[in-house]
Scaffold this motif. Sequence first.
Motif, PDB file in Angstrom:
ATOM      1  N   ASP A  26       0.827  -1.212   0.000  1.00  0.00           N
ATOM      2  CA  ASP A  26       0.000   0.000   0.000  1.00  0.00           C
ATOM      3  C   ASP A  26       0.859   1.258   0.000  1.00  0.00           C
ATOM      4  OD1 ASP A  26      -2.223  -1.550  -0.038  1.00  0.00           O
ATOM      5  OD2 ASP A  26      -2.803  -1.223   2.044  1.00  0.00           O
ATOM      6  N   LYS A  27       1.982   1.219   0.710  1.00  0.00           N
ATOM      7  CA  LYS A  27       2.871   2.382   0.780  1.00  0.00           C
ATOM      8  C   LYS A  27       3.420   2.737  -0.598  1.00  0.00           C
ATOM      9  CE  LYS A  27       7.318   3.873   2.694  1.00  0.00           C
ATOM     10  NZ  LYS A  27       8.501   3.477   3.485  1.00  0.00           N
ATOM     11  N   VAL A  28       3.907   1.724  -1.314  1.00  0.00           N
ATOM     12  CA  VAL A  28       4.446   1.959  -2.659  1.00  0.00           C
ATOM     13  C   VAL A  28       3.334   2.380  -3.608  1.00  0.00           C
ATOM     14  CG1 VAL A  28       5.584   0.869  -4.631  1.00  0.00           C
ATOM     15  CG2 VAL A  28       6.389   0.384  -2.313  1.00  0.00           C
ATOM     16  N   LYS A  29       2.171   1.732  -3.475  1.00  0.00           N
ATOM     17  CA  LYS A  29       1.035   2.054  -4.345  1.00  0.00           C
ATOM     18  C   LYS A  29       0.603   3.511  -4.171  1.00  0.00           C
ATOM     19  CE  LYS A  29      -2.697  -0.394  -3.627  1.00  0.00           C
ATOM     20  NZ  LYS A  29      -3.638  -1.525  -3.655  1.00  0.00           N
ATOM     21  N   GLU A  30       0.541   3.952  -2.927  1.00  0.00           N
ATOM     22  CA  GLU A  30       0.139   5.326  -2.655  1.00  0.00           C
ATOM     23  C   GLU A  30       1.141   6.314  -3.243  1.00  0.00           C
ATOM     24  OE1 GLU A  30      -1.915   7.776   0.985  1.00  0.00           O
ATOM     25  OE2 GLU A  30      -0.808   5.945   1.439  1.00  0.00           O
ATOM     26  N   ALA A  31       2.428   6.035  -3.073  1.00  0.00           N
ATOM     27  CA  ALA A  31       3.462   6.905  -3.630  1.00  0.00           C
ATOM     28  C   ALA A  31       3.405   6.918  -5.154  1.00  0.00           C
ATOM     29  CB  ALA A  31       4.836   6.434  -3.156  1.00  0.00           C
ATOM     30  N   LEU A  32       3.192   5.752  -5.737  1.00  0.00           N
ATOM     31  CA  LEU A  32       3.132   5.639  -7.194  1.00  0.00           C
ATOM     32  C   LEU A  32       1.994   6.467  -7.777  1.00  0.00           C
ATOM     33  CD1 LEU A  32       3.657   4.366  -9.973  1.00  0.00           C
ATOM     34  CD2 LEU A  32       2.367   2.368  -9.201  1.00  0.00           C
ATOM     35  N   PHE A  33       0.798   6.316  -7.214  1.00  0.00           N
ATOM     36  CA  PHE A  33      -0.356   7.021  -7.775  1.00  0.00           C
ATOM     37  C   PHE A  33      -0.301   8.528  -7.512  1.00  0.00           C
ATOM     38  CE2 PHE A  33      -1.998   2.801  -8.363  1.00  0.00           C
ATOM     39  CZ  PHE A  33      -2.733   2.917  -9.533  1.00  0.00           C
ATOM     40  N   SER A  34       0.430   8.938  -6.496  1.00  0.00           N
ATOM     41  CA  SER A  34       0.598  10.378  -6.293  1.00  0.00           C
ATOM     42  C   SER A  34       1.466  10.968  -7.407  1.00  0.00           C
ATOM     43  CB  SER A  34       1.224  10.656  -4.928  1.00  0.00           C
ATOM     44  OG  SER A  34       2.581  10.271  -4.891  1.00  0.00           O
TER      45      SER A  34
END
Length: 198
Positions: A26-34
């Motif tokens: 989730d951490k990487v996903k959140e950073a990616l979509f930002s």
Amino acid sequence: MRVISGSARGRTLKAVPGTGTRPTTDKVKEALFSIIGPYFDGGAVLDLFAGTGGLGIEALSRGMDRAVFVDMDFKSLETIRTNLKATKFEEQAEVYKNDAERALKALAKRENTFDLVFLDPPYRLKHGDKLMEQMDSLDLLEDQATIVLEHESSFDYPDSFGKFRAWRKAEYGEVAISIYVYDQESQSVQAEQGGIST
């Protein structure tokens, strides 16, 4: 795992049983979509080596119109379908069991094109750039499409090749994400400038 934002925000996503997949945290996903979004005004997304389908589902939640999920593993396909049902995106998605190369050829025959692609091949293969070049040769990408390539942080893909140029690169421990933009004009421009021969 959960859907982080958008219309399906907060929905829990099922993991693929066993240890054969590496779901994006989730951490990487959140950073990616930002970086690549955070939201989208329609378009089509391809989630190749989809695993749980978490990235493609997140893109649907954030505004993509439709998604194609591809994986070779039966457990992954069942998990993707379960997660699509839980997030109510079944009508906007297609799920296929195939290897990457054959899937791309099949999608090209159906004249599919994509605005966003998630590529997370097994780290041992290191052929993400070859798959991107195949997408170009098959006319699967819209101009200025975004390609997100996940790989080992110890391995570097080229900054640019063919019609692809690196936009951002980020590392999260052992995981790295290289984000490319597909520019249909870039190769011809380079050729005119003597950078490459055609």
